[in-house]
Design an enzyme around this catalytic site. Structure first.
Site, PDB file in Angstrom:
ATOM      1  N   THR A 186      41.608  62.078 105.484  1.00 39.08           N
ATOM      2  CA  THR A 186      42.942  61.795 104.916  1.00 39.08           C
ATOM      3  C   THR A 186      43.661  61.465 105.965  1.00 39.08           C
ATOM      4  OG1 THR A 186      42.449  62.707 102.852  1.00 39.08           O
ATOM      5  CG2 THR A 186      44.706  62.745 103.539  1.00 39.08           C
ATOM      6  N   ARG A 214      36.793  60.040  90.703  1.00 36.80           N
ATOM      7  CA  ARG A 214      37.183  61.274  91.168  1.00 36.80           C
ATOM      8  C   ARG A 214      38.444  61.192  91.784  1.00 36.80           C
ATOM      9  NH1 ARG A 214      38.541  63.048  96.498  1.00 36.80           N
ATOM     10  NH2 ARG A 214      38.148  65.617  96.518  1.00 36.80           N
ATOM     11  N   VAL A 215      39.508  61.985  91.522  1.00 38.81           N
ATOM     12  CA  VAL A 215      40.851  61.750  92.262  1.00 38.81           C
ATOM     13  C   VAL A 215      40.873  63.000  92.830  1.00 38.81           C
ATOM     14  CG1 VAL A 215      42.993  61.833  91.659  1.00 38.81           C
ATOM     15  CG2 VAL A 215      41.697  60.445  90.376  1.00 38.81           C
ATOM     16  N   GLY A 216      41.344  63.066  94.274  1.00 38.56           N
ATOM     17  CA  GLY A 216      41.273  64.301  94.971  1.00 38.56           C
ATOM     18  C   GLY A 216      42.631  64.939  94.817  1.00 38.56           C
ATOM     19  N   ASP A 217      43.301  65.660  96.076  1.00 34.20           N
ATOM     20  CA  ASP A 217      44.296  66.317  95.984  1.00 34.20           C
ATOM     21  C   ASP A 217      45.504  65.417  96.423  1.00 34.20           C
ATOM     22  OD1 ASP A 217      42.900  66.456  98.418  1.00 34.20           O
ATOM     23  OD2 ASP A 217      44.625  67.735  99.220  1.00 34.20           O
ATOM     24  N   THR A 237      44.981  68.117 104.200  1.00 34.32           N
ATOM     25  CA  THR A 237      43.782  67.384 104.224  1.00 34.32           C
ATOM     26  C   THR A 237      42.666  68.317 103.953  1.00 34.32           C
ATOM     27  OG1 THR A 237      42.258  66.155 106.099  1.00 34.32           O
ATOM     28  CG2 THR A 237      43.880  67.409 106.850  1.00 34.32           C
ATOM     29  N   GLY A 238      41.773  68.020 103.463  1.00 27.38           N
ATOM     30  CA  GLY A 238      40.536  68.817 103.180  1.00 27.38           C
ATOM     31  C   GLY A 238      39.743  68.537 102.076  1.00 27.38           C
ATOM     32  N   GLY A 240      39.600  68.425  98.492  1.00 26.40           N
ATOM     33  CA  GLY A 240      40.473  68.380  97.819  1.00 26.40           C
ATOM     34  C   GLY A 240      40.335  69.287  96.505  1.00 26.40           C
TER      35      GLY A 240
HETATM   36  N1  ASP Z   1      41.825  65.869 100.508  1.00 23.84           N
HETATM   37  C1  ASP Z   1      41.065  64.515 100.645  1.00 23.84           C
HETATM   38  C2  ASP Z   1      40.420  64.577  99.246  1.00 23.84           C
HETATM   39  O1  ASP Z   1      39.601  65.369  98.656  1.00 23.84           O
HETATM   40  C3  ASP Z   1      39.858  64.387 101.549  1.00 23.84           C
HETATM   41  C4  ASP Z   1      40.555  64.488 102.994  1.00 23.84           C
HETATM   42  O2  ASP Z   1      41.285  65.175 103.392  1.00 23.84           O
HETATM   43  O3  ASP Z   1      39.983  63.541 103.762  1.00 23.84           O
HETATM   44  O4  ASP Z   1      40.404  63.497  98.615  1.00 23.84           O
END
Ligand code: ASP
Length: 319
Positions: A186, A214-217, A237-238, A240
């Protein structure tokens, strides 16, 4: 009286790779981060809004092939791309986001258009793409986002049966400072402008081998992205799913407002305590209305950069 502007950006958090000791490998990342911070800083010093600055920085990160939002985004389980992005304006809590899009060249621009439109906050999939077309945003074939490195990463993830890869950098033939197999791709930016307003933006390809749909954070306001002039602007970032469960970005702001915590106390509590408690890996960038900047992460590294006022931008990858 003018506020001293501030900007911070991230290009994802992750594990230090075997190439970490190679200063040359890191140089390109430092230069890219510095150039992007400088562009945002220059805009802010000319009096532009925090919203404009974070959108510019994230667009540049989306376009930069070193980072994995936009071109170079990760693959889903079905070897497709589904991108998510969000932007939030701290002055009036306006927000816009798109999720699961695969034809919008710069998802953060679509998120900004949703914000400006104002009718909705989050548009997903075909509806989000139709909206972007209506707004005459640049559309591309999904192959625009593909890179060979990302395809190999998917193959490894499929073989290991994992959503977030979990293998060492040497097996990965690492040539980048953070292990691409274990890095969250991210990108994000937070800023405080001359007028004392805050904004945050985040854009991502999500996680390798994620299930289609799938939808992340990142596009979820309060999870991966949040900005409120009363407290802070935050981009995460992490992993999600954990950031969603922890309402991570909002929790930073809530701790400041309700518990009187400083930006440092609030970001530290979320990244070092709340997230690890549920297995959440990653980090965030945050700026408050006084221009304090915090960039905590609980992984080995996070691509990051920041600048305050006319100071030279600082960039870093490791602790
Ligand atoms: N947080 C993002 C997600 O879960 C992934 C990322 O931080 O690269 O989609």
């Amino acid at each position: 009286m003018n506020t001293t502007p501030a900007i911070a950006i991230h290009g994802g958090a992750g594990t230090v790779s075997a190439a970490a000791l190679d200063a040359g490998a890191a140089l390109a990342y430092h230069e890219a981060l510095r150039g992007i911070v400088q562009a945002g800083q220059a805009l802010l010093l000319r009096g532009a809004s925090a919203l404009d600055a974070v959108c510019l920085a994230v667009e540049m990160l989306e376009d930069c092939p070193l980072f994995n939002a936009g071109h170079g985004a990760v693959f889903t389980h079905a070897a497709t791309h589904e991108l998510d992005a969000a932007v939030m304006n701290g002055a009036d809590l306006r927000a816009g986001a798109v999720a699961c899009v695969s034809h919008i060249r710069r998802p953060v621009r679509a998120a900004r258009a949703v914000l400006e439109d104002g009718a909705h906050v989050l548009l997903a999939g075909a509806g989000a793409e139709a909206f972007a077309r209506e707004r005459a945003l640049e559309m591309v074939e999904p192959s625009h986002f593909s890179t060979e490195a990302r395809r190999l990463q998917l193959e490894r993830a499929l073989a290991a049966g994992r959503v977030a890869l979990d293998h060492d950098g040497t097996a990965n033939n690492a040539t980048t400072p953070l292990d691409e197999g274990q890095k969250f791709g991210t990108v994000g930016a937070v800023a405080l402008d001359l007028h004392g307003h805050l904004a945050a933006a985040t854009s991502t390809g999500g996680m390798t081998n994620k299930r289609v749909g799938r939808v992340g954070d990142s596009p979820l306001i309060g999870a991966g992205t949040y900005a409120d002039d009363e407290s802070a602007a935050v981009s995460c970032t992490g992993s999600g799913e954990m950031f969603i469960r922890a309402a991570a970005a909002y929790d930073v702001c809530a701790r400041m407002r309700y518990a009187g915590q400083s930006l440092e106390q609030a970001t530290h509590a979320v990244v070092m305590q709340s997230l690890p408690r549920i297995g959440g890996n990653g980090g965030l960038i945050a700026v408050d209305r006084h221009g304090n900047i915090c960039l905590p992460f609980n992984t080995e590294g996070m691509y990051r950069g920041h600048a305050r006022g006319t100071e030279l931008p600082q960039t870093a990858i490791y602790r």
